[in-house]
Scaffold this motif. Sequence first.
Motif, short mmCIF file in Angstrom:
data_model
loop_
_atom_site.label_atom_id
_atom_site.label_comp_id
_atom_site.label_asym_id
_atom_site.label_seq_id
_atom_site.Cartn_x
_atom_site.Cartn_y
_atom_site.Cartn_z
N PRO A 32 -5.45 5.96 -7.60
CA PRO A 32 -4.72 6.35 -8.71
C PRO A 32 -4.35 7.82 -8.73
N SER A 33 -2.95 8.04 -8.87
CA SER A 33 -2.66 9.22 -9.24
C SER A 33 -2.92 10.27 -7.97
N SER A 34 -2.86 9.95 -6.81
CA SER A 34 -3.39 10.82 -5.68
C SER A 34 -2.34 10.53 -4.46
N SER A 35 -2.42 10.96 -3.39
CA SER A 35 -1.68 10.59 -2.26
C SER A 35 -2.39 10.68 -1.02
N ILE A 36 -1.99 10.43 0.26
CA ILE A 36 -2.46 10.18 1.33
C ILE A 36 -1.59 10.66 2.25
N ASN A 37 -1.89 11.39 3.39
CA ASN A 37 -0.84 11.75 4.55
C ASN A 37 -1.03 10.66 5.71
N VAL A 38 0.10 10.31 6.29
CA VAL A 38 -0.05 9.57 7.29
C VAL A 38 0.82 10.18 8.74
N THR A 82 0.91 5.67 -10.12
CA THR A 82 0.36 4.90 -10.98
C THR A 82 -1.20 4.84 -11.53
N ASP A 83 -1.76 4.18 -12.32
CA ASP A 83 -3.28 4.02 -12.61
C ASP A 83 -3.81 3.11 -11.99
N LYS A 84 -3.23 2.67 -10.79
CA LYS A 84 -3.96 1.39 -10.07
C LYS A 84 -4.15 2.03 -8.51
N ARG A 85 -5.17 1.34 -8.18
CA ARG A 85 -5.11 1.45 -6.40
C ARG A 85 -3.82 0.73 -5.87
N VAL A 86 -3.37 1.30 -5.00
CA VAL A 86 -2.41 0.76 -3.95
C VAL A 86 -2.86 0.59 -2.49
N GLN A 100 4.55 -1.20 3.76
CA GLN A 100 4.46 -2.20 2.93
C GLN A 100 3.28 -1.96 1.97
N SER A 101 3.31 -2.39 0.80
CA SER A 101 2.36 -2.10 -0.16
C SER A 101 2.17 -2.95 -1.28
N MET A 102 1.02 -3.31 -1.75
CA MET A 102 0.63 -4.10 -2.99
C MET A 102 -0.40 -3.58 -3.78
N PHE A 103 -0.53 -3.73 -4.87
CA PHE A 103 -1.83 -3.39 -5.84
C PHE A 103 -3.01 -3.99 -5.38
N ALA A 104 -4.07 -3.33 -5.34
CA ALA A 104 -5.55 -3.64 -4.82
C ALA A 104 -6.19 -4.60 -5.98
N PRO A 105 -6.83 -5.55 -5.35
CA PRO A 105 -7.43 -6.38 -6.35
C PRO A 105 -8.36 -6.03 -7.30
N GLU A 106 -8.37 -6.15 -8.48
CA GLU A 106 -9.01 -5.47 -10.03
C GLU A 106 -10.58 -5.91 -9.59
#
Length: 225
Positions: free
Chosen positions: A63-69, A36-40, A91-97
């Motif tokens: 946005p449009s990136s990835s992370i390794n866990v 997506t184009d938003k922070r998660v 678990q995830s949610m969109f970050a505050p604007e």
Amino acid sequence: MSKLEQVLILEPSGELKFKGPFTEVVTSNLKLNNPTDKRVCFKVKTTAPRRYCVRPNSGVVEPSSSINVSVMLQPFDYDPQEKNKHKFMVQSMFAPEGGIDNETMVNMVSDKMWKDADQTQLMDSKLKCVFELPPEALQNDLDAAKEAKEVAAVPPVKPNIPKPSPEAKRPVTQDDGLRQRKATPSDNQTFTTEFAPVAQRSAIPPVLYLLAALILGFILGKFIL
């Protein structure tokens, strides 16, 4: 209200595989992609927190990136017969604007933030853990388990005690005692046998008496003449 669909793309999507032997830490990698184009914001949970170490266990995917866990399974005694029920949930949610920098955003992703969040805005994905062993190690474990079962199934060996004969079971009677006394030599018979050489000397004294009489007669004859 229906639950929101997970926006993060997980790789792998359904299983976390851990390859043994499990005598040391085993790591399985989980990749979180944000298309997506938003922070998660994300948070990783497990049903067995004492068995795993997760780095990072929470954070923000740009946005449009990835992370390794990295999910690290701690060493333990593996039993192939034991069914594994460990599970993970992302678990995830969109970050505050707003114009919030990455460091501040990471600090905001705390337990309090998740507790205060609107539950209808939360998204989650579940993964199950799968333990795998190399074929040779798996065969060794199965053979060891089979051998342990066979040893446990062997009944204990009972001592082979001979059965008493009918004579041993019959009570001793008075007649038996008399027969036993007759069969056993008496004390007098035993002493007689031991001192048998003494009885041979009783035949010598008459000869000595005769010789003594002859000598005495010879001496008396000289005096008389």
